[in-house]
Structure formats: structure tokens, C-alpha cells
Design a protein around this motif. Structure first.
Motif, short mmCIF file in Angstrom:
data_model
loop_
_atom_site.label_atom_id
_atom_site.label_comp_id
_atom_site.label_asym_id
_atom_site.label_seq_id
_atom_site.Cartn_x
_atom_site.Cartn_y
_atom_site.Cartn_z
N ARG A 1 0.83 -1.21 0.00
CA ARG A 1 0.00 0.00 0.00
C ARG A 1 0.86 1.26 0.00
O ARG A 1 0.54 2.25 -0.67
CB ARG A 1 -0.93 0.00 1.21
CG ARG A 1 -2.06 -1.03 1.14
CD ARG A 1 -3.06 -0.81 2.26
NE ARG A 1 -4.07 -1.87 2.30
CZ ARG A 1 -4.01 -2.92 3.10
NH1 ARG A 1 -2.99 -3.07 3.96
NH2 ARG A 1 -4.96 -3.85 3.07
N GLU A 2 1.96 1.24 0.75
CA GLU A 2 2.84 2.41 0.77
C GLU A 2 3.50 2.62 -0.59
O GLU A 2 3.63 3.75 -1.06
CB GLU A 2 3.91 2.25 1.86
CG GLU A 2 4.92 3.38 1.94
CD GLU A 2 4.28 4.73 2.26
OE1 GLU A 2 4.94 5.76 2.01
OE2 GLU A 2 3.14 4.77 2.77
N LEU A 3 3.91 1.53 -1.24
CA LEU A 3 4.50 1.65 -2.57
C LEU A 3 3.47 2.18 -3.57
O LEU A 3 3.80 3.02 -4.42
CB LEU A 3 5.05 0.31 -3.03
CG LEU A 3 6.30 -0.17 -2.29
CD1 LEU A 3 6.61 -1.62 -2.63
CD2 LEU A 3 7.50 0.72 -2.65
N ILE A 4 2.25 1.72 -3.46
CA ILE A 4 1.18 2.23 -4.32
C ILE A 4 1.01 3.73 -4.09
O ILE A 4 0.90 4.52 -5.04
CB ILE A 4 -0.13 1.47 -4.07
CG1 ILE A 4 0.00 0.02 -4.56
CG2 ILE A 4 -1.31 2.18 -4.73
CD1 ILE A 4 -1.13 -0.89 -4.09
N ARG A 5 1.01 4.14 -2.83
CA ARG A 5 0.85 5.56 -2.50
C ARG A 5 1.98 6.38 -3.11
O ARG A 5 1.75 7.54 -3.53
CB ARG A 5 0.83 5.74 -0.98
CG ARG A 5 0.46 7.14 -0.53
CD ARG A 5 0.63 7.32 0.97
NE ARG A 5 2.03 7.34 1.36
CZ ARG A 5 2.82 8.41 1.26
NH1 ARG A 5 2.36 9.54 0.77
NH2 ARG A 5 4.09 8.35 1.66
N ARG A 6 3.16 5.80 -3.19
CA ARG A 6 4.32 6.50 -3.75
C ARG A 6 4.38 6.43 -5.27
O ARG A 6 5.32 6.94 -5.89
CB ARG A 6 5.61 5.93 -3.15
CG ARG A 6 5.81 6.17 -1.66
CD ARG A 6 6.19 7.62 -1.38
NE ARG A 6 7.49 7.96 -1.91
CZ ARG A 6 8.62 7.95 -1.20
NH1 ARG A 6 8.60 7.60 0.07
NH2 ARG A 6 9.77 8.31 -1.76
N GLY A 7 3.42 5.76 -5.90
CA GLY A 7 3.41 5.68 -7.35
C GLY A 7 4.33 4.62 -7.92
O GLY A 7 4.69 4.67 -9.10
#
Length: 358
Positions: free
Chosen positions: A242-248
């Protein structure tokens, strides 16, 4: 047959440590290794330039890799950072030699990316077409001093995974614990200044979170799967995804069999006995898509011949050209044409265009 992007191939390692001539047919590479027992994948390689072209794999991320190990570290590696640096320079020399042969072409900015994609798309017979490669460093141990990083950048380096397996100089990797510390933060600061992509793959949990807290540049994960499916610290937890997704970020699905199914026992399990096929890979990709709510954060980062071959790959792989089976399986799983194109290459291309836009 659509073009595929593979975001993790240890091409120079295969050439300089496994002594594989990737310009030769795959059958020849295998046959020269028939009597060799020094590495478990001898005679089982699936990657060469010919098979990449057959699979319309026109753009890859090609690594340099050289681990430094202290006297207390039981892992294989070099005994000084300077030796590790020298080994990455031999790998760089191999990449340059392959450029001279027009087997490869270095992709390091927007102009070279767009020119290569245009040429690849407009060429009917790609049997002699150079394959585009973005150069990445897997494990930063070989960066002797922070000043070496700019030298590496000038030589074409565009992404770095600060750690690999075990403890590292700049971060802690798979099967290890601990953060990145002062020197790791200094590395990230210089990476950000040079616009070098941070590859979160292999970072242990502590280093993962500290790295992302201290890096404001572009982040991807070239070859990583899901911990919720295969419980192991090498995989990402849902919170990390989820954090990687948030970072694009884009996360590349990796094809080492033990990372695809739970309960793999090294030396006993086989892809056939564990029913490891591309379907298992798609399970991981689908999980990330469900967390994201879209198909914009998944790609291919096969890691094929990254220390393993057919003996530890999905059973539907004879060579890397078989990555072309993935679009059909995605379609059978209900993915639409645009989503399939995202996963097989467009996500990586968009990521690079965004990263290099400045």
C-alpha cells in the motif's frame, strides 16, 4: 505480439560469473554446462538475447551486482568494497561490449527511451535489433564512497537497490534486520540529487520503512511478490504494498518458484510437484491490483536466471520467450486489453517517463 518489459534480469552476472555467452543459442549455452556442477542451475538457463527477441521483450532492466562481506558474514561475496566495485566495472565493460555488438542499447533518459521504443515498434524483423536496457545496481555495497555514485551515474546507472541478501553497507536485506543508518541516508540523499530510482526490493522491513521515510525521489520494486500469499520476509506485506502504491511505484512479479507458492522446501520441492505455473504469478499480481483498485502498479520483473533456471521456474517456461503466455492468462482471468498492456510493459514505461521528465 505486444512488447514486454522485464524490469529485472541479471544479464552481466550470467556473463561474468556464470560464463554464459548470451549471444549464443540457448541450446548451446545449456550444452556447454552439461558436465558442470558448481551451480545448481547449470544446463537449465532460459535467458539469452535470441530468446528475448523471440518473446518481443524489447526493454529490460539489466543489473550489476557485487556483494561485500565482512569476516563474520557467511554469504558469498567480495572481501572489500573496492573488489566489489572492480567487479561491477567488469560487468559495465560487458554491457558496453554488448552495445558495440548491437545486442544491447543503453536507455538512460527520455530521448533514448522514446527513440528505442519507436524503433522497436516500427521494425518488422527484430532479430538484429538491439534490446534496450536500463542499468540498475542490486545491492549498493560496491559504492566505495558516496563520491563513486556520480561516477556510476555518468556510466549509465539509473536505479539502485541498497541491499540484497543479508547485511549490507548501506542497508539491511533479505533475512536480515536493522535500518539504513547515517551512511544509508547519505546514499539516498545523493541518489535523490542525481535522480536515481530507489529499488525497494530486498530491503528488510526496518530498512524499507526508514528508506522510504528518507527518500523523496522515484521508487519502484523491480522484482517482488506478496507476503500474504507466501509468508517470508523476502516478500512485501500488504502495508508495504500500500505504501508503494501511494508513492506511485510499480512492483515487478518475480518468477523464482519458491516465491510463488507457500511451503516450498529447498532441495526437495520442484515446480512440477508444487504445481508452479504462471497462474501462481498472476495470483500475486492480482492481489496487488486488488489492493490498488487498478492495474497501474504491477509489472514483470522475472529475475529469470537470477541464480536459478528451469529447475526453479514455472513449468510453462522453456525460455524467457514464454513470457508471451502471460497476456493470454491475464485475459482468461478477466483482464481487459488496456490492463494487460499496463502489466506487461506500459506501467514501467510510464514510470520511466515520469522519473526522467525533469
Amino acid at each position: 505480439m505486444q512488447m514486454i518489459v522485464d524490469a529485472h534480469l541479471d544479464l552481466s552476472m550470467n556473463a561474468m560469473e556464470w560464463n554464459r555467452d548470451l549471444t549464443r543459442p540457448i541450446e548451446e549455452i545449456r550444452s556447454r554446462e552439461n558436465a558442470m556442477t558448481d551451480k545448481p542451475d547449470r544446463g537449465n538457463g532460459v535467458v539469452n538475447f535470441e530468446e528475448l527477441r523471440k518473446g518481443n521483450i524489447g526493454l529490460v532492466v539489466g543489473t550489476q551486482i557485487a556483494r561485500y562481506v565482512s569476516r563474520q558474514n557467511p554469504l558469498p561475496g567480495w572481501h572489500s568494497p573496492e573488489q566489489a566495485w572492480a567487479h561491477t566495472q567488469s560487468q559495465l565493460a560487458w554491457y558496453k561490449a554488448m552495445e558495440e555488438r548491437r545486442e544491447l542499447t543503453n536507455i538512460n533518459n527520455l530521448v533514448s527511451l522514446d527513440n528505442h521504443l519507436q524503433q522497436w515498434d516500427s521494425t518488422v524483423d527484430r532479430s538484429k535489433m538491439p534490446i534496450g536496457y536500463v542499468m540498475s545496481l542490486e545491492g549498493a555495497d560496491s559504492i566505495v564512497t558516496i563520491n563513486h555514485l556520480e561516477r556510476a551515474y555518468k556510466n549509465g546507472l539509473r536505479a539502485i537497490g541498497p541491499a540484497h541478501y543479508g547485511p549490507g553497507r548501506y542497508a539491511q536485506g533479505t533475512d536480515s534486520t536493522g535500518g539504513i543508518g547515517k551512511i544509508g541516508r547519505e546514499l539516498l540523499t545523493e541518489m535523490e540529487r542525481l535522480n536515481i530510482i530507489l529499488d525497494a526490493t530486498h530491503l528488510c522491513d526496518d530498512s524499507f520503512w526508514e528508506a522510504l521515510e528518507n527518500f523523496n525521489g522515484q521508487v519502484w520494486a523491480s522484482h517482488n511478490n506478496c507476503r500474504s500469499i507466501v509468508p517470508h520476509n523476502r516478500q512485501f506485506s500488504d502495508d508495504q504494498i500500500r505504501e508503494l502504491i501511494r508513492r506511485g511505484a510499480v512492483i515487478g512479479g518475480v518468477m523464482d518458484a519458491w516465491m510463488l507458492v507457500p511451503n516450498w522446501v529447498r532441495g526437495i520441492s520442484t515446480p512440477k510437484s508444487m504445481n508452479v505455473t504462471f497462474e501462481k504469478l498472476i495470483d500475486h499480481m492480482d492481489h496487488i491490483c486488488q489492493l490498488a483498485g487498478n492495474t497501474l502498479h504491477v509489472g514483470i520483473g522475472s529475475d529469470l536466471d537470477g541464480g536459478f533456471g528451469k529447475e526453479q521456474s514455472p513449468t510453462d517456461i522453456e525460455t524467457i520467450a514464454d513470457l508471451q503466455k502471460i497476456p493470454t492468462i491475464l485475459s482468461q482471468r478477466g483482464y481487459k486489453k488496456e490492463d494487460i498492456e499496463n502489466i506487461t510493459g506500459q506501467n514501467w514505461i510510464r514510470f520511466l517517463r515520469k522519473a526522467w521528465a525533469a
